[in-house]
Design a protein around this motif. Structure first.
Motif, PDB file in Angstrom:
ATOM      1  N   ARG A 423      -4.871   7.052  -4.575  1.00  0.00           N
ATOM      2  CA  ARG A 423      -3.693   7.721  -4.016  1.00  0.00           C
ATOM      3  C   ARG A 423      -2.589   6.681  -3.868  1.00  0.00           C
ATOM      4  O   ARG A 423      -2.765   5.662  -3.176  1.00  0.00           O
ATOM      5  CB  ARG A 423      -4.012   8.362  -2.654  1.00  0.00           C
ATOM      6  N   ILE A 424      -1.477   6.952  -4.512  1.00  0.00           N
ATOM      7  CA  ILE A 424      -0.357   5.995  -4.522  1.00  0.00           C
ATOM      8  C   ILE A 424       0.884   6.713  -4.013  1.00  0.00           C
ATOM      9  O   ILE A 424       1.195   7.829  -4.458  1.00  0.00           O
ATOM     10  CB  ILE A 424      -0.098   5.453  -5.946  1.00  0.00           C
ATOM     11  N   ARG A 425       1.593   6.072  -3.082  1.00  0.00           N
ATOM     12  CA  ARG A 425       2.837   6.647  -2.593  1.00  0.00           C
ATOM     13  C   ARG A 425       3.953   5.604  -2.699  1.00  0.00           C
ATOM     14  O   ARG A 425       3.769   4.449  -2.302  1.00  0.00           O
ATOM     15  CB  ARG A 425       2.706   7.103  -1.137  1.00  0.00           C
ATOM     16  N   ILE A 426       5.096   6.036  -3.222  1.00  0.00           N
ATOM     17  CA  ILE A 426       6.266   5.167  -3.342  1.00  0.00           C
ATOM     18  C   ILE A 426       7.380   5.769  -2.487  1.00  0.00           C
ATOM     19  O   ILE A 426       7.805   6.905  -2.716  1.00  0.00           O
ATOM     20  CB  ILE A 426       6.724   5.031  -4.806  1.00  0.00           C
ATOM     21  N   SER A 427       7.847   5.028  -1.475  1.00  0.00           N
ATOM     22  CA  SER A 427       8.866   5.524  -0.551  1.00  0.00           C
ATOM     23  C   SER A 427       9.967   4.483  -0.391  1.00  0.00           C
ATOM     24  O   SER A 427       9.834   3.336  -0.838  1.00  0.00           O
ATOM     25  CB  SER A 427       8.243   5.832   0.822  1.00  0.00           C
ATOM     26  N   ALA A 428      11.065   4.891   0.248  1.00  0.00           N
ATOM     27  CA  ALA A 428      12.203   3.983   0.412  1.00  0.00           C
ATOM     28  C   ALA A 428      12.987   4.340   1.667  1.00  0.00           C
ATOM     29  O   ALA A 428      12.970   5.494   2.118  1.00  0.00           O
ATOM     30  CB  ALA A 428      13.116   4.053  -0.807  1.00  0.00           C
ATOM     31  N   GLU A 429      13.683   3.339   2.221  1.00  0.00           N
ATOM     32  CA  GLU A 429      14.599   3.559   3.345  1.00  0.00           C
ATOM     33  C   GLU A 429      15.655   2.462   3.333  1.00  0.00           C
ATOM     34  O   GLU A 429      15.405   1.350   2.867  1.00  0.00           O
ATOM     35  CB  GLU A 429      13.843   3.558   4.679  1.00  0.00           C
ATOM     36  N   ARG A 430      16.850   2.791   3.827  1.00  0.00           N
ATOM     37  CA  ARG A 430      17.918   1.794   3.956  1.00  0.00           C
ATOM     38  C   ARG A 430      17.673   0.939   5.196  1.00  0.00           C
ATOM     39  O   ARG A 430      17.208   1.441   6.214  1.00  0.00           O
ATOM     40  CB  ARG A 430      19.284   2.464   4.065  1.00  0.00           C
ATOM     41  N   ILE A 431      18.013  -0.353   5.106  1.00  0.00           N
ATOM     42  CA  ILE A 431      17.859  -1.273   6.235  1.00  0.00           C
ATOM     43  C   ILE A 431      19.142  -2.073   6.400  1.00  0.00           C
ATOM     44  O   ILE A 431      19.993  -2.123   5.504  1.00  0.00           O
ATOM     45  CB  ILE A 431      16.654  -2.211   6.034  1.00  0.00           C
ATOM     46  N   ASP A 432      19.272  -2.717   7.583  1.00  0.00           N
ATOM     47  CA  ASP A 432      20.553  -3.338   7.919  1.00  0.00           C
ATOM     48  C   ASP A 432      20.701  -4.772   7.447  1.00  0.00           C
ATOM     49  O   ASP A 432      21.792  -5.319   7.468  1.00  0.00           O
ATOM     50  CB  ASP A 432      20.797  -3.273   9.434  1.00  0.00           C
ATOM     51  N   ASN A 433      19.616  -5.428   7.025  1.00  0.00           N
ATOM     52  CA  ASN A 433      19.762  -6.800   6.522  1.00  0.00           C
ATOM     53  C   ASN A 433      18.595  -7.141   5.603  1.00  0.00           C
ATOM     54  O   ASN A 433      17.632  -6.395   5.472  1.00  0.00           O
ATOM     55  CB  ASN A 433      19.855  -7.810   7.682  1.00  0.00           C
ATOM     56  N   LYS A 434      18.713  -8.297   4.985  1.00  0.00           N
ATOM     57  CA  LYS A 434      17.727  -8.743   4.001  1.00  0.00           C
ATOM     58  C   LYS A 434      16.549  -9.396   4.711  1.00  0.00           C
ATOM     59  O   LYS A 434      16.490 -10.616   4.856  1.00  0.00           O
ATOM     60  CB  LYS A 434      18.385  -9.709   3.014  1.00  0.00           C
ATOM     61  N   ALA A 435      15.612  -8.577   5.169  1.00  0.00           N
ATOM     62  CA  ALA A 435      14.426  -9.077   5.852  1.00  0.00           C
ATOM     63  C   ALA A 435      13.312  -8.054   5.701  1.00  0.00           C
ATOM     64  O   ALA A 435      13.560  -6.851   5.690  1.00  0.00           O
ATOM     65  CB  ALA A 435      14.712  -9.336   7.332  1.00  0.00           C
ATOM     66  N   ILE A 436      12.081  -8.535   5.572  1.00  0.00           N
ATOM     67  CA  ILE A 436      10.938  -7.645   5.370  1.00  0.00           C
ATOM     68  C   ILE A 436      10.796  -6.665   6.526  1.00  0.00           C
ATOM     69  O   ILE A 436      10.513  -5.482   6.338  1.00  0.00           O
ATOM     70  CB  ILE A 436       9.640  -8.469   5.200  1.00  0.00           C
ATOM     71  N   ASP A 437      11.028  -7.154   7.754  1.00  0.00           N
ATOM     72  CA  ASP A 437      10.856  -6.306   8.933  1.00  0.00           C
ATOM     73  C   ASP A 437      12.185  -5.814   9.509  1.00  0.00           C
ATOM     74  O   ASP A 437      12.274  -5.506  10.699  1.00  0.00           O
ATOM     75  CB  ASP A 437      10.083  -7.061  10.011  1.00  0.00           C
ATOM     76  N   ALA A 438      13.235  -5.730   8.679  1.00  0.00           N
ATOM     77  CA  ALA A 438      14.554  -5.288   9.156  1.00  0.00           C
ATOM     78  C   ALA A 438      14.499  -3.852   9.675  1.00  0.00           C
ATOM     79  O   ALA A 438      13.670  -3.036   9.247  1.00  0.00           O
ATOM     80  CB  ALA A 438      15.580  -5.399   8.036  1.00  0.00           C
ATOM     81  N   SER A 439      15.406  -3.554  10.602  1.00  0.00           N
ATOM     82  CA  SER A 439      15.442  -2.215  11.201  1.00  0.00           C
ATOM     83  C   SER A 439      16.098  -1.215  10.248  1.00  0.00           C
ATOM     84  O   SER A 439      17.046  -1.559   9.532  1.00  0.00           O
ATOM     85  CB  SER A 439      16.239  -2.260  12.503  1.00  0.00           C
ATOM     86  N   PRO A 440      15.613   0.028  10.239  1.00  0.00           N
ATOM     87  CA  PRO A 440      16.243   1.058   9.394  1.00  0.00           C
ATOM     88  C   PRO A 440      17.687   1.305   9.812  1.00  0.00           C
ATOM     89  O   PRO A 440      18.036   1.222  10.990  1.00  0.00           O
ATOM     90  CB  PRO A 440      15.377   2.297   9.649  1.00  0.00           C
ATOM     91  N   SER A 441      18.534   1.594   8.839  1.00  0.00           N
ATOM     92  CA  SER A 441      19.945   1.876   9.105  1.00  0.00           C
ATOM     93  C   SER A 441      20.468   2.811   8.016  1.00  0.00           C
ATOM     94  O   SER A 441      20.388   2.482   6.829  1.00  0.00           O
ATOM     95  CB  SER A 441      20.760   0.573   9.116  1.00  0.00           C
ATOM     96  N   PRO A 442      21.011   3.981   8.392  1.00  0.00           N
ATOM     97  CA  PRO A 442      21.485   4.943   7.381  1.00  0.00           C
ATOM     98  C   PRO A 442      22.560   4.370   6.467  1.00  0.00           C
ATOM     99  O   PRO A 442      22.686   4.778   5.318  1.00  0.00           O
ATOM    100  CB  PRO A 442      22.039   6.103   8.228  1.00  0.00           C
ATOM    101  N   ASN A 443      23.353   3.422   6.982  1.00  0.00           N
ATOM    102  CA  ASN A 443      24.429   2.835   6.189  1.00  0.00           C
ATOM    103  C   ASN A 443      24.131   1.387   5.806  1.00  0.00           C
ATOM    104  O   ASN A 443      25.040   0.618   5.501  1.00  0.00           O
ATOM    105  CB  ASN A 443      25.744   2.892   6.966  1.00  0.00           C
ATOM    106  N   GLY A 444      22.850   0.995   5.850  1.00  0.00           N
ATOM    107  CA  GLY A 444      22.475  -0.380   5.531  1.00  0.00           C
ATOM    108  C   GLY A 444      22.809  -0.740   4.094  1.00  0.00           C
ATOM    109  O   GLY A 444      22.870   0.118   3.208  1.00  0.00           O
TER     110      GLY A 444
END
Length: 522
Positions: A423-444
């Protein structure tokens, strides 16, 4: 107190340690905005300011600091590892800096400069305190002439104790007092030292004198004992009572060594820049030759491998049908030749990663639909379930992104558990800066892509190894491959100015995390 401003903590810590070893009180800020807040609250004698920072760069911060009255005596030293051209150095000085250093910084030189500027700051603070004292003294002049005389005597003692040339002038401009350092450059207490003939005449001083304004100028003064000209910073400050100038106080601060160091630095920067240009040309030529060599070697290696495979198959079919032991040995030789052919192809793909390509707007969902067609047989055979969320449109190099997803999906299918369908899932989200653990941001401005599977996983203590070329965590007999796929993936991510990492536990699947910019910087 010294303020170090740099957006990277690893740059701040060594500088802070060096200065603290020399008994300096040191503060730090990791952005231009934070530095401005601290300058408003605290008094700093020297600010060591990084030029290249996100948000406000060093020049913008320096210009903002120049508008703070509380920081008018603060000296700014610019540091830069990138902006080393003369125009940036010039911009540094015009932005209010007193020096411009390139990284890596010689710690001994930096400490000497900070000590000099710290001493100058302290002297300026003493001088300003003296000015305040003089203003109070003038206010009570009519009531106590004797008190004024005592104050003047105190002032002269202070000026006499300064390591600079110091003097006072009457409102008419006539010299009233000079300290002992004055006589290194002038034989008379009533005459100013001789300027270099090429220096501009101080026409601005006449304007400042007429308007009762503070005056600052670099001048070259002739030393009497040697006949040589040395750079000095001339500063003349008016002392006023009820907006009327009653006295002028001035200093000549020796800045000759700083000027020589700056000129030498400019020469060295120009020399190093020329050397770097030559090295870049040589490196480009070498890279081109290496790519040609890799292609030729790969081509010449693949041809005999094909013959080995063909002849081995022919021998097995025509002459060894009744000899199972010989057939087994030949099969092993054929598989080894096929594995070497795959490795050569992967090496050739890895060598092509340095070839420049153009970025273009890419629909990742469309790209993945095309990639999954290549895995139709494997997906059907393993009954794999692949879920792809709605992915954003990014500026990418499509061929490189194709390699990235092909390697990650191929690994997810290859390293599946025997008792469970992949089972493979590919997902995405916008973030506020270039970091693995960056916080999600709609306008990142960055995108975090996650490729997650339910396979055999790996021990995270080997995380650093999986992206190194030819590194394998599983034996070749159980799982095919050359150990190059993830190394190619990492190179491609770096080509996109991004980051890649992974999270996993044994027999609990793996998550590969990709950080990519939405738009590539021009």
């Amino acid at each position: 107190m010294i303020l170090i401003v740099d957006d990277r903590r690893e740059n701040i810590l060594p500088l802070k340690k060096i200065l603290e070893l020399h008994r300096f009180s040191v503060d730090s800020a990791e952005s231009g905005e934070e530095a401005l807040k601290k300058v408003l609250k605290n008094a700093y004698s020297v600010i060591i300011l990084d030029v290249q920072m996100p948000g406000m760069d060093g020049f913008e911060v320096a210009n903002a600091i120049a508008g703070f009255s509380g920081a008018r005596d603060t000296s700014i030293i610019f540091l830069s590892a990138v902006n080393t051209e003369k125009k940036f150095i010039t911009k540094g000085y015009t932005s209010g800096g007193v020096d411009y250093l390139t990284k890596p910084v010689d710690p001994d030189i930096l400490v000497l400069k900070v000590k000099t500027l710290q001493k100058l700051y302290e002297q300026q603070q003493e001088l300003r305190a003296t000015q305040d004292s003089l203003r109070k003294e003038v206010e009570v002049r009519k009531q106590a002439q004797e008190a004024l005389s005592e104050r003047m005597e105190e002032l002269q003692k202070v000026l006499a104790s300064l390591p600079q040339m110091a003097f006072t002038m009457a409102p008419s401009g006539k010299l009233e007092y000079v300290n002992e350092h004055w006589f290194r450059y002038s034989a008379s207490a009533t005459d100013f030292p001789e300027n270099h003939p090429d220096d501009e005449r101080c026409g601005d001083w006449k304007t400042a004198f007429a308007n009762g304004k503070e005056f600052t100028r670099e001048v070259r003064l002739k030393e009497l004992s040697t006949g040589t000209y040395c750079y000095h910073l001339l500063r003349i400050v008016p002392i006023k009572q009820q907006d009327v100038v009653i006295r002028w106080i001035g200093t000549f601060t020796d800045i000759h060594s700083q000027k020589e160091a700056a000129e030498l630095l400019e020469q060295q920067v120009e020399l190093r820049t020329n050397e770097l240009l030559l090295k870049n040309v040589e490196l480009e030529r070498t890279n081109h030759e290496l790519q040609q060599f890799t292609w030729v070697v790969s081509h010449d290696l693949k041809e005999p491998l094909r013959k080995i495979q063909l002849l081995s198959d022919t021998i097995k079919v025509k002459y060894l049908r009744d000899n199972p032991d010989a057939v087994s040995y030949l099969d092993r030789a054929i598989r080894s030749a096929a594995r070497m052919s795959t490795m050569i192809n992967d090496l050739l793909a890895y060598s092509k990663l340095s070839v420049p390509e153009n970025f273009q707007s890419t629909n990742l969902n469309t790209l993945l639909d095309e990639i999954l067609l290549d895995f139709d047989d494997t997906i059907s055979q393993k009954k794999a379930i692949i879920t792809i969320d709605e992915l954003p449109i990014l500026e990418t190099i499509p061929s490189r992104m194709r390699q990235i997803f092909q390697n990650l999906i191929s690994n997810a299918l290859k390293f599946a558990r025997e008792d469970e369908a992949p089972r493979i899932r590919i997902s995405a989200e916008r973030i506020d800066n270039k970091a693995i653990d960056a916080s999600p941001s709609p306008n990142g401005t960055y995108c975090r892509l996650i490729v997650q599977d339910n396979g055999i996983g790996f021990d995270e203590k080997f995380l650093d190894r999986i992206f190194i070329i030819f590194q394998r965590l599983h034996n070749r007999a159980s799982y095919e491959g050359t150990g190059i796929g993830l190394a190619i993936t990492k190179k491609n991510i770096e080509k996109h100015n991004g980051l890649i990492s992974a999270q996993s536990r044994m027999n609990e699947g793996a998550r590969f995390i990709l950080i990519l910019p939405i738009e590539q910087s021009k």
